[in-house]
Design an enzyme around this catalytic site. Structure first.
Site, PDB file in Angstrom:
ATOM      1  N   LYS A 108      17.130  -5.408 -28.538  1.00  0.00           N
ATOM      2  CA  LYS A 108      17.408  -4.801 -29.704  1.00  0.00           C
ATOM      3  C   LYS A 108      17.856  -3.277 -29.099  1.00  0.00           C
ATOM      4  O   LYS A 108      18.987  -2.177 -29.540  1.00  0.00           O
ATOM      5  CB  LYS A 108      17.031  -4.225 -31.204  1.00  0.00           C
ATOM      6  CG  LYS A 108      16.448  -5.864 -31.890  1.00  0.00           C
ATOM      7  CD  LYS A 108      15.756  -5.266 -33.016  1.00  0.00           C
ATOM      8  CE  LYS A 108      15.591  -6.923 -34.130  1.00  0.00           C
ATOM      9  NZ  LYS A 108      15.275  -6.917 -35.260  1.00  0.00           N
ATOM     10  N   LYS A 189      19.821 -17.144 -32.809  1.00  0.00           N
ATOM     11  CA  LYS A 189      19.009 -17.473 -33.797  1.00  0.00           C
ATOM     12  C   LYS A 189      19.576 -16.879 -35.214  1.00  0.00           C
ATOM     13  O   LYS A 189      20.615 -15.696 -35.386  1.00  0.00           O
ATOM     14  CB  LYS A 189      17.272 -17.295 -33.387  1.00  0.00           C
ATOM     15  CG  LYS A 189      17.025 -15.627 -33.695  1.00  0.00           C
ATOM     16  CD  LYS A 189      15.836 -15.102 -33.471  1.00  0.00           C
ATOM     17  CE  LYS A 189      15.378 -13.394 -34.264  1.00  0.00           C
ATOM     18  NZ  LYS A 189      13.992 -13.403 -34.315  1.00  0.00           N
ATOM     19  N   LYS A 192      17.947 -11.735 -40.354  1.00  0.00           N
ATOM     20  CA  LYS A 192      18.466 -10.767 -41.264  1.00  0.00           C
ATOM     21  C   LYS A 192      20.134 -10.133 -40.656  1.00  0.00           C
ATOM     22  O   LYS A 192      20.593  -9.383 -41.721  1.00  0.00           O
ATOM     23  CB  LYS A 192      18.044  -9.392 -41.584  1.00  0.00           C
ATOM     24  CG  LYS A 192      16.242 -11.231 -41.647  1.00  0.00           C
ATOM     25  CD  LYS A 192      15.154  -9.891 -42.939  1.00  0.00           C
ATOM     26  CE  LYS A 192      13.780 -10.313 -42.709  1.00  0.00           C
ATOM     27  NZ  LYS A 192      13.187 -10.021 -40.906  1.00  0.00           N
TER      28      LYS A 192
HETATM   29  P1  TYM Z   1      10.546 -10.459 -39.267  1.00  0.00           P
HETATM   30  O1  TYM Z   1      11.082 -10.119 -40.601  1.00  0.00           O
HETATM   31  O2  TYM Z   1      11.728 -10.790 -38.417  1.00  0.00           O
HETATM   32  O3  TYM Z   1      10.508 -12.284 -39.731  1.00  0.00           O
HETATM   33  C1  TYM Z   1       9.551 -13.258 -40.933  1.00  0.00           C
HETATM   34  C2  TYM Z   1       8.829 -14.336 -39.614  1.00  0.00           C
HETATM   35  O4  TYM Z   1      10.123 -15.308 -40.161  1.00  0.00           O
HETATM   36  C3  TYM Z   1      10.057 -15.847 -38.655  1.00  0.00           C
HETATM   37  N1  TYM Z   1      11.598 -16.414 -38.241  1.00  0.00           N
HETATM   38  C4  TYM Z   1      11.883 -16.958 -38.315  1.00  0.00           C
HETATM   39  N2  TYM Z   1      11.741 -18.270 -38.093  1.00  0.00           N
HETATM   40  C5  TYM Z   1      12.114 -19.511 -37.678  1.00  0.00           C
HETATM   41  N3  TYM Z   1      13.523 -19.077 -37.400  1.00  0.00           N
HETATM   42  C6  TYM Z   1      14.408 -18.241 -37.307  1.00  0.00           C
HETATM   43  N4  TYM Z   1      15.398 -18.234 -37.387  1.00  0.00           N
HETATM   44  C7  TYM Z   1      13.497 -16.739 -37.678  1.00  0.00           C
HETATM   45  N5  TYM Z   1      13.375 -15.519 -37.800  1.00  0.00           N
HETATM   46  C8  TYM Z   1      12.082 -15.953 -38.247  1.00  0.00           C
HETATM   47  C9  TYM Z   1       9.329 -14.870 -37.786  1.00  0.00           C
HETATM   48  O5  TYM Z   1       9.179 -15.613 -36.671  1.00  0.00           O
HETATM   49  C10 TYM Z   1       8.347 -14.077 -38.743  1.00  0.00           C
HETATM   50  O6  TYM Z   1       6.812 -15.073 -38.880  1.00  0.00           O
HETATM   51  N6  TYM Z   1       7.836  -8.188 -37.055  1.00  0.00           N
HETATM   52  C11 TYM Z   1       7.475  -9.385 -38.291  1.00  0.00           C
HETATM   53  C12 TYM Z   1       6.640  -9.031 -39.419  1.00  0.00           C
HETATM   54  C13 TYM Z   1       5.649  -8.902 -39.143  1.00  0.00           C
HETATM   55  C14 TYM Z   1       5.011  -9.120 -38.290  1.00  0.00           C
HETATM   56  C15 TYM Z   1       3.301  -8.625 -38.615  1.00  0.00           C
HETATM   57  C16 TYM Z   1       3.999 -10.529 -38.789  1.00  0.00           C
HETATM   58  C17 TYM Z   1       5.238  -6.746 -38.829  1.00  0.00           C
HETATM   59  N7  TYM Z   1       3.588  -7.376 -39.292  1.00  0.00           N
HETATM   60  C18 TYM Z   1       1.298  -9.134 -38.520  1.00  0.00           C
HETATM   61  C19 TYM Z   1       2.872 -10.844 -37.817  1.00  0.00           C
HETATM   62  C20 TYM Z   1       2.208 -10.052 -38.277  1.00  0.00           C
HETATM   63  C21 TYM Z   1       8.789  -9.290 -38.466  1.00  0.00           C
HETATM   64  O7  TYM Z   1       9.770  -8.363 -38.139  1.00  0.00           O
HETATM   65  O8  TYM Z   1       8.844 -10.605 -38.838  1.00  0.00           O
END
Ligand code: TYM
Length: 321
Positions: A108, A189, A192
């Site tokens: 990023k 991947k 969003k």
């Molecule tokens: P985020 O918002 O990017 O994604 C949320 C969840 O979705 C999963 N994910 C995917 N799984 C499969 N295929 C994909 N293409 C895909 N894109 C995203 C991510 O692995 C995630 O589980 N930093 C984290 C949020 C967070 C968090 C935490 C998670 C903040 N604090 C503490 C666990 C524990 C995030 O931005 O996820």
């Protein structure tokens, strides 16, 4: 055991988030588990405050609509005081090199003219999310594995340096759909923040829009439907989506279609069926702001109560009280 995980409202929730994470959160949800909208994390890249507020509400509605217990959800910034405090303690437990090594930071930051400092330190805030609540299992897609590893390292280091305060967490990555690919560009991947959204199926997409994106998914010039993730990533992505939605292995899902057209029809049908109840329920919730606000307030109270003794203990052993 407490499971905890979050989703960042940097955009609309997509099929990868749903299949790789949210769907499992709902299916495995126990009363003690915690799932939250990590709005603080959405500030690491340029954003508009009004849009962030709206997306936070929308993401909360989708978590509830997917079937997560209202008693298990909260919004991260409602704990900004507690998290800010623990974040500082953990930043002082983490090496600069450890943060700079994170793959997501490197990817990023490379896209920015001047990356925000929060983009570098955000995995430490994520560790604070996890450690503050004493969570032991962190269900995430594989892109978050490295961040959970960092939380593990920081918990161990803090405990060894100052005193046993934190539970050492472990990531739980699903076997299938841990990394759903962009339908139009299977080299990436599903995300969003994708510039082009024709390969990203959003949970709240109208059925005809989702169907069109699936029908136009990029595959390859070979004709037979076989599950070969390394050689044929676009095709394998469709097969995996079908497999997860229908509850069979990718190999079994591949055997249900002989042509690409048949496969895409089956994927579209399964995805629409999977997302329909979530979309409908989320729309109802979004039309009822009072209910969302009540859930949010209750979640904030509970999460703050849970956090307070652990934060107090961490500050004490670290020499602050
Ligand atoms: P985020 O918002 O990017 O994604 C949320 C969840 O979705 C999963 N994910 C995917 N799984 C499969 N295929 C994909 N293409 C895909 N894109 C995203 C991510 O692995 C995630 O589980 N930093 C984290 C949020 C967070 C968090 C935490 C998670 C903040 N604090 C503490 C666990 C524990 C995030 O931005 O996820």
């Amino acid at each position: 055991m407490t499971r905890l995980s979050g989703i960042t409202p940097s955009g609309h929730i997509h099929l990868g988030n749903h299949l790789g994470a949210i769907r499992r959160w709902a299916a495995e949800s126990e009363p003690d588990d915690l799932y939250f909208v990590s709005d603080l994390h959405a500030m690491t890249l340029p954003y508009r405050p009004e849009r962030l507020r709206a997306l936070t509400r929308e993401n909360l509605a989708v978590l509830l609509a997917a079937g997560i217990d209202p008693g298990s959800v909260f919004v991260q910034s409602d704990l900004v005081g507690e998290l800010g405090a623990l974040n500082w303690v953990l930043e002082c437990t983490c090496g600069y090199g450890e943060a700079a090594r994170m793959i997501q930071f490197k990817e990023k930051a490379a896209e920015q003219d001047s990356a925000r400092l929060g983009l570098l330190t955000y995995p430490v805030l994520m560790a604070a999310d996890i450690l503050l609540q004493g969570a032991s299992e962190i269900p995430v897609g594989n892109d978050q594995n490295q961040h959970v590893e960092l939380a593990r390292t920081l918990a161990r280091r803090f405990n060894a340096s100052y005193g046993e305060v934190f539970t050492v967490p472990a990531a739980a990555v699903p076997r299938a759909a841990a990394g759903v690919r962009d339908l139009a560009d299977p080299g990436r991947k599903m995300a969003k923040s994708a510039q082009q959204q024709n390969g990203v199926v959003f949970v709240l997409d109208e059925p005809d829009v989702a169907q069109r994106k699936i029908n136009r998914a990029k595959t390859d010039d070979l004709r037979d439907v076989r599950y070969e993730p390394e050689q044929r990533p676009g095709l394998a992505n469709l097969i995996e989506i079908l497999a997860v939605c229908t509850g069979v292995s990718p190999y079994a899902a591949a055997r249900t279609a002989t042509t690409y057209a048949q496969l895409k029809d089956a994927v579209a049908e399964a995805v629409l069926e999977e997302l329909r109840p979530v979309r409908e329920r989320a729309r109802e919730l979004l039309d009822d702001p009072g209910e969302l606000e009540r859930v949010r307030e209750k979640g904030a109270r509970q999460a703050a109560e849970r956090a307070s003794s652990r934060l107090g203990a961490a500050l004490r052993v670290a020499g602050l009280r």
